[in-house]
Design an enzyme around this catalytic site. Sequence first.
Site, mmCIF file in Angstrom:
data_model
loop_
_atom_site.group_PDB
_atom_site.id
_atom_site.type_symbol
_atom_site.label_atom_id
_atom_site.label_comp_id
_atom_site.label_asym_id
_atom_site.label_seq_id
_atom_site.Cartn_x
_atom_site.Cartn_y
_atom_site.Cartn_z
ATOM 1 N N TYR A 88 -48.237 -33.504 -46.312
ATOM 2 C CA TYR A 88 -49.017 -34.572 -46.940
ATOM 3 C C TYR A 88 -50.368 -34.052 -47.435
ATOM 4 O O TYR A 88 -51.324 -34.796 -47.579
ATOM 5 C CB TYR A 88 -49.230 -35.736 -45.969
ATOM 6 C CG TYR A 88 -47.971 -36.525 -45.646
ATOM 7 C CD1 TYR A 88 -46.779 -36.283 -46.314
ATOM 8 C CD2 TYR A 88 -47.982 -37.521 -44.677
ATOM 9 C CE1 TYR A 88 -45.625 -36.998 -46.016
ATOM 10 C CE2 TYR A 88 -46.828 -38.242 -44.372
ATOM 11 C CZ TYR A 88 -45.656 -37.975 -45.043
ATOM 12 O OH TYR A 88 -44.527 -38.685 -44.747
ATOM 13 N N LYS A 124 -40.389 -27.036 -36.316
ATOM 14 C CA LYS A 124 -39.188 -26.469 -36.934
ATOM 15 C C LYS A 124 -39.516 -25.020 -37.268
ATOM 16 O O LYS A 124 -39.387 -24.562 -38.405
ATOM 17 C CB LYS A 124 -38.845 -27.313 -38.176
ATOM 18 C CG LYS A 124 -37.530 -27.025 -38.815
ATOM 19 C CD LYS A 124 -36.348 -27.674 -38.142
ATOM 20 C CE LYS A 124 -35.069 -27.168 -38.807
ATOM 21 N NZ LYS A 124 -33.848 -27.498 -38.116
ATOM 22 N N ASP A 174 -35.407 -31.859 -35.681
ATOM 23 C CA ASP A 174 -34.162 -32.535 -36.067
ATOM 24 C C ASP A 174 -33.336 -32.886 -34.825
ATOM 25 O O ASP A 174 -32.846 -34.004 -34.672
ATOM 26 C CB ASP A 174 -33.353 -31.693 -37.068
ATOM 27 C CG ASP A 174 -33.222 -30.232 -36.664
ATOM 28 O OD1 ASP A 174 -33.888 -29.801 -35.692
ATOM 29 O OD2 ASP A 174 -32.443 -29.511 -37.314
ATOM 30 N N ASP A 226 -44.398 -39.014 -38.809
ATOM 31 C CA ASP A 226 -44.139 -40.211 -39.611
ATOM 32 C C ASP A 226 -42.692 -40.665 -39.400
ATOM 33 O O ASP A 226 -42.405 -41.833 -39.128
ATOM 34 C CB ASP A 226 -44.409 -39.865 -41.081
ATOM 35 C CG ASP A 226 -44.549 -41.105 -41.949
ATOM 36 O OD1 ASP A 226 -44.570 -42.227 -41.403
ATOM 37 O OD2 ASP A 226 -44.648 -40.944 -43.177
ATOM 38 N N ASP A 232 -41.010 -43.877 -36.889
ATOM 39 C CA ASP A 232 -40.214 -44.976 -37.457
ATOM 40 C C ASP A 232 -38.855 -45.066 -36.765
ATOM 41 O O ASP A 232 -38.333 -46.164 -36.539
ATOM 42 C CB ASP A 232 -40.008 -44.787 -38.966
ATOM 43 C CG ASP A 232 -41.157 -45.374 -39.779
ATOM 44 O OD1 ASP A 232 -42.274 -45.458 -39.246
ATOM 45 O OD2 ASP A 232 -40.933 -45.762 -40.936
HETATM 46 MG MG MG Z 1 -44.251 -44.358 -42.409
#
Ligand code: MG
Length: 325
Positions: free
Chosen positions: A119, A166, A198, A222, A226
């Site tokens: 990001y 990772k 993962d 992020d 979720d």
């Molecule tokens: Mg989000």
Amino acid sequence: MTETVLVVPGDGIGQEVVPAAVEVLEAVADFEFVEADAGDHVKVETGEALPEETYRRATEADATLFGAAGESAADVILPLREAVGSFANVRPARAYPGVDALRPETDLVFVRENTEGVYSGIESEIADGVTTLTRVITDDASRRIADYGFEYAAENGYDDVTVAHKANVMRTTDGQFLESVRSVGDERGAEYDEALMDALAMLLLLRPEEYGVVICPNLAGDMLSDLAAGLVGGLGLLPSANVGPENALFEPVHGSAPDIAGEGVANPAATILSAAMLLEHLEYADEAATVREAVESVLADGPRTPDLGGSASTEDVTAAVVDRL
Ligand code: MG
Ligand code: NAI
């Protein structure tokens, strides 16, 4: 001293759940509230989703409570997080008695690096149909998030700390992340596990009870948080904090929910729980605990909004929380 709290409801259900949380804050503390605007509806009027004045007020306030923005979310929330100097995005995902959760034993806290990774915003189209993105991982930012994560676990009684990475594929960038986090963990004498992000997504789904605090690079945090929202019964319940060295911004994890906006049925719990994190940040620990207990009691006994299978309004739930304070 009266602390100043900037209130930015934003778009959609932000306009409904933020006033609910302010009502709860007013019942337990004596803050000075300053309201400012941001979001799609501001962009329509002025061409800019985040007025300069809102940004400035966020830098000046002791803390900010934000609701949600719509399509302009990235133009609003990324600068606001920067305005408060936040480097850590803290997202607790807990299952509550009385709420139908996929995994009722879930009690996780994601401590997500909030300033870099993929990001970083360094993207380009280098030729027609060929695009690139630069992933930035620094020792400073990785050590800072590690320090915050280990401290959070120690202060909040979490025994299990997991570092998501990772590094087997992103050898240089996540190699750096892992090396930095390890050095902080070792300096602190902390116990922790390392997990490939993962595989961790699957393990969190299968055995969430084996995990507590998860320290993550930006994108992983992020996505994994979720996923955890799905484990505990939905977005209406997840609060978050964006924490900097001196200032912080608190917001529900959910967005503006245009499908239910204006109906008065949004679940205010995520925003009220974000307000509890704000109280804790401003060192109102007892008040924060009181608010959390009131929310838990309402989640257990009702009234409940439609997302949790009830038929109560945002106002009904808010009144019930205030009643129990
Ligand atoms: Mg989000
Ligand atoms: P969303 O979180 O707004 O909604 C997803 C689903 O969850 C919808 O069905 C919604 O009704 C439900 N939901 C969310 N919060 C709820 C609550 N408090 N009570 C009851 N139900 C709730 O995510 P979506 O639909 O992907 O995005 C909608 C808009 O929000 C988009 O314009 C997006 O850009 C924006 N957004 C903004 C964010 C922010 O401001 N931080 C974060 C995520 C999305």
